[in-house]
Design an enzyme around this catalytic site. Structure first.
Site, PDB file in Angstrom:
ATOM      1  N   LYS A 146      30.624  28.446  44.734  1.00 48.64           N
ATOM      2  CA  LYS A 146      30.828  28.964  43.372  1.00 48.64           C
ATOM      3  C   LYS A 146      31.893  28.132  42.647  1.00 48.64           C
ATOM      4  CE  LYS A 146      29.090  33.395  44.769  1.00 48.64           C
ATOM      5  NZ  LYS A 146      29.294  34.752  45.257  1.00 48.64           N
ATOM      6  N   GLN A 169      34.046  38.636  46.167  1.00 51.49           N
ATOM      7  CA  GLN A 169      33.049  38.239  47.173  1.00 51.49           C
ATOM      8  C   GLN A 169      32.837  39.373  48.176  1.00 51.49           C
ATOM      9  OE1 GLN A 169      31.239  35.300  47.136  1.00 51.49           O
ATOM     10  NE2 GLN A 169      30.115  36.249  48.801  1.00 51.49           N
ATOM     11  N   ASP A 182      28.717  39.550  38.215  1.00 54.77           N
ATOM     12  CA  ASP A 182      27.733  39.757  39.282  1.00 54.77           C
ATOM     13  C   ASP A 182      26.669  40.766  38.847  1.00 54.77           C
ATOM     14  OD1 ASP A 182      27.877  38.219  41.566  1.00 54.77           O
ATOM     15  OD2 ASP A 182      29.510  39.383  42.468  1.00 54.77           O
TER      16      ASP A 182
END
Ligand code: NDP
Length: 283
Positions: free
Chosen positions: A52, A96, A119
């Site tokens: 990322k 995460q 997300d």
């Protein structure tokens, strides 16, 4: 031979589009910043977070990395999220997953401001997807829609079957296919005759987490087959939920693993960071 839907190539095109948008915003004096929080040092999470950060560097998005120890308390993590929610220089916040067992993932996800939920996992984002309001789309299913459309496949009126009903893939996938005017069926572990249902599919999306489960017998001649699964066998080789060699001759188009759905997830995360800036001007 089926068309191979090359997620690696399509994700590269999307990242270049994002790079261009980021450049245009920079020319107007706007910087896009993603905060990435990792708790602990799980090797798989470290690889995902590293990828990322690389994608941010490529597209010109600033990344702020926060590495918290495995024994950080939920309160400390929530305090960091609250600080980032209030920081106007941060456009997106990503935690995460998975988190250590002593931290509630749902409390953490709900703590992220819906304006920065890149997300797309927050209940407000899920509700917005359901009702058609502006909001973030979860990256993997949104990437799959891009794969299908950019291969020139029209979803309107097609029989779409999604195998899997998780909150991050199956359910939002079904909603997005519906939004694209597909006729959608969702299957799960209690579905009575899975093979009979998948054999109706013009577009079959498989997200069940079962290596090579879906072979040719589950596939209608000429179907579009999208394989979300990722598994590593004992020799370190990657495969999906679809048995590619068996399914490919029957399909019209199919995604490989690796190089299919996987690379799209990060490309769509980058796209969501730019969307974040736009949403923050309106929400
Ligand atoms: P989950 O384990 O959360 O969900 C799996 C789903 O498949 C469940 O709904 C389950 O049904 C269903 N299922 C399992 N076995 C069967 C069966 N025999 N017949 C019918 N349905 C079945 O997985 P995720 O959605 O999180 O992920 C699915 C796969 O996609 C995994 O391999 C994961 O690694 C991969 N993945 C890949 C991503 C990428 O970027 N490429 C991103 C996210 C995930 P039930 O609800 O009844 O239990």
């Amino acid at each position: 031979m089926a068309i191979r839907i090359e997620g690696k190539v399509i994700s590269g095109i999307i990242k270049d589009e994002v790079k261009k948008s980021v450049e245009e915003l920079k020319n107007k004096g706007v910087e896009i910043t993603l905060a990435v929080i990792q708790v602990g040092d799980d090797p798989a999470s470290t690889v995902y977070v590293g990828n990322k950060k690389k994608a941010c560097a490529y597209t010109g998005i600033n990344s702020k990395a926060y590495n918290l120890p495995n024994d950080v308390t939920e309160q400390e993590l929530l305090a960091l999220i609250a600080e980032l929610n209030g920081d106007d220089s941060v456009n997106g916040i990503l935690v995460q997953l998975p988190l250590p067992k002593h931290i509630s993932e749902s409390r953490v996800i709900e703590a992220i401001s819906p304006k920065k939920d890149v997300d797309g996992f927050h209940v407000q984002s899920a509700g917005a997807l359901m009702t058609g309001e502006p909001g973030f789309l979860p990256c993997t299913p949104a990437g799959i829609i891009e794969l299908i459309k950019r291969t020139g496949i029209d979803i309107t009126g097609k029989e779409c079957v999604v195998v899997g009903r998780s909150n991050i893939v199956g359910k939002p996938m079904a909603m997005l296919l519906l939004r694209e005017n597909g006729t959608v069926t969702v299957c799960h572990s209690k579905t009575k005759d899975l093979r009979a249902v998948t054999n109706r599919a013009d577009i079959l999306v498989v997200a069940m987490g079962r290596p090579k489960f879906i072979d040719a017998s589950y596939i209608k001649e000429g179907a579009v087959v999208i394989d979300v699964g990722i598994h590593r066998n004992e020799n370190g080789k990657l495969c999906g939920d679809v048995d590619f060699d068996s399914a490919e001759p029957k399909a019209y188009a199919i995604t490989p693993v690796p190089g299919g759905v996987g690379p799209m997830t990060i490309a769509m995360l980058m796209k969501n960071c730019v969307e974040a800036y736009k949403l923050q001007q309106t929400l």
